[in-house]
Design a protein around this motif. Structure first.
Motif, PDB file in Angstrom:
ATOM      1  N   GLU A   8       0.827  -1.207   0.000  1.00 21.04           N
ATOM      2  CA  GLU A   8       0.000   0.000   0.000  1.00 21.04           C
ATOM      3  C   GLU A   8       0.862   1.258   0.000  1.00 21.04           C
ATOM      4  N   LEU A   9       1.902   1.280   0.818  1.00 21.29           N
ATOM      5  CA  LEU A   9       2.812   2.427   0.864  1.00 21.29           C
ATOM      6  C   LEU A   9       3.504   2.617  -0.480  1.00 21.29           C
ATOM      7  N   GLU A  10       3.993   1.538  -1.056  1.00 18.41           N
ATOM      8  CA  GLU A  10       4.677   1.614  -2.346  1.00 18.41           C
ATOM      9  C   GLU A  10       3.747   2.140  -3.435  1.00 18.41           C
ATOM     10  N   ALA A  11       2.501   1.649  -3.464  1.00 14.96           N
ATOM     11  CA  ALA A  11       1.524   2.099  -4.454  1.00 14.96           C
ATOM     12  C   ALA A  11       1.180   3.575  -4.262  1.00 14.96           C
ATOM     13  N   LEU A  12       1.064   4.004  -3.005  1.00 14.75           N
ATOM     14  CA  LEU A  12       0.770   5.411  -2.712  1.00 14.75           C
ATOM     15  C   LEU A  12       1.878   6.317  -3.229  1.00 14.75           C
ATOM     16  N   GLY A  40      13.430   0.667   3.767  1.00 13.85           N
ATOM     17  CA  GLY A  40      13.738   0.538   2.342  1.00 13.85           C
ATOM     18  C   GLY A  40      12.766   1.290   1.464  1.00 13.85           C
ATOM     19  N   ARG A  41      11.490   1.280   1.827  1.00 10.76           N
ATOM     20  CA  ARG A  41      10.476   2.005   1.037  1.00 10.76           C
ATOM     21  C   ARG A  41      10.744   3.512   1.092  1.00 10.76           C
ATOM     22  N   PHE A  42      11.102   4.006   2.261  1.00 20.10           N
ATOM     23  CA  PHE A  42      11.408   5.438   2.369  1.00 20.10           C
ATOM     24  C   PHE A  42      12.690   5.795   1.621  1.00 20.10           C
ATOM     25  N   ASP A  44      13.813   4.223  -1.078  1.00 25.06           N
ATOM     26  CA  ASP A  44      13.428   4.191  -2.499  1.00 25.06           C
ATOM     27  C   ASP A  44      12.695   5.471  -2.898  1.00 25.06           C
ATOM     28  N   ALA A  45      11.743   5.884  -2.060  1.00 18.99           N
ATOM     29  CA  ALA A  45      10.979   7.093  -2.365  1.00 18.99           C
ATOM     30  C   ALA A  45      11.892   8.314  -2.388  1.00 18.99           C
ATOM     31  N   HIS A  46      12.795   8.386  -1.422  1.00 16.97           N
ATOM     32  CA  HIS A  46      13.743   9.500  -1.359  1.00 16.97           C
ATOM     33  C   HIS A  46      14.559   9.571  -2.653  1.00 16.97           C
ATOM     34  N   GLN A  47      15.073   8.436  -3.096  1.00 16.07           N
ATOM     35  CA  GLN A  47      15.896   8.412  -4.300  1.00 16.07           C
ATOM     36  C   GLN A  47      15.096   8.803  -5.533  1.00 16.07           C
ATOM     37  N   LYS A  48      13.876   8.285  -5.655  1.00 17.27           N
ATOM     38  CA  LYS A  48      13.035   8.625  -6.812  1.00 17.27           C
ATOM     39  C   LYS A  48      12.724  10.118  -6.837  1.00 17.27           C
ATOM     40  N   LEU A  49      12.345  10.647  -5.699  1.00 14.47           N
ATOM     41  CA  LEU A  49      12.016  12.069  -5.641  1.00 14.47           C
ATOM     42  C   LEU A  49      13.238  12.941  -5.902  1.00 14.47           C
ATOM     43  N   GLU A  50      14.365  12.557  -5.359  1.00 13.26           N
ATOM     44  CA  GLU A  50      15.600  13.323  -5.564  1.00 13.26           C
ATOM     45  C   GLU A  50      15.976  13.352  -7.050  1.00 13.26           C
ATOM     46  N   GLU A  51      15.821  12.225  -7.739  1.00 15.35           N
ATOM     47  CA  GLU A  51      16.114  12.167  -9.179  1.00 15.35           C
ATOM     48  C   GLU A  51      15.218  13.107  -9.971  1.00 15.35           C
ATOM     49  N   LEU A  52      14.017  13.353  -9.452  1.00 15.85           N
ATOM     50  CA  LEU A  52      13.057  14.233 -10.120  1.00 15.85           C
ATOM     51  C   LEU A  52      13.145  15.680  -9.627  1.00 15.85           C
TER      52      LEU A  52
END
Length: 89
Positions: A8-12, A40-42, A44-52
Motif C-alpha cells: 500500500e505504501l509503495e503504491a501510494l 527501504g520504502r522510504f 526508495d521514495a527519497h531516491q526517486k524524488l531526488e532524481e526528479l
C-alpha cells in the motif's frame, strides 16, 4: 511493513509521483515501530524524488522509529520535522 501495508505504501508513493507531486511529507507520529522493509520504502521514495528534483520529508518520528533513523544515519539523509505543519512549510 511486510505484506499489505508495504504494498500500500509503495503504491501510494508511485501514485503521488505519477500525479506530478515532487515533495512528499510522511507523518510518522503514530508509528511505534518500523522494520528494514519500511526503511527501504522510504529510501526508495527519497531516491526517486531526488532524481526528479523533489524531496521527501518525515514528520513526527519519535521513540524507536526516530532511534532507528539515527542509528542507520538516515536522519542525515531525510529531512526530519517535529510536525506535519513544520514539514509542509
Amino acid at each position: 511493513m511486510l505484506g499489505p501495508s508495504c504494498a500500500e505504501l509503495e503504491a501510494l508513493i508511485e501514485h503521488e509521483i505519477a500525479q506530478g507531486r515532487r515533495r512528499l511529507v510522511f507523518d510518522l507520529s503514530t508509528l511505534t515501530a518500523m522494520d528494514s522493509t519500511g526503511l527501504g520504502r522510504f529510501i526508495d521514495a527519497h531516491q526517486k524524488l531526488e532524481e526528479l528534483g523533489g524531496e521527501l520529508r518525515i514528520a513526527g518520528a519519535a521513540g524507536s522509529v526516530r532511534e532507528m533513523l539515527r542509528v542507520t544515519k538516515l536522519d542525515t539523509v531525510f529531512s526530519l520535522y517535529p510536525t506535519v505543519q513544520a514539514a509542509s512549510a
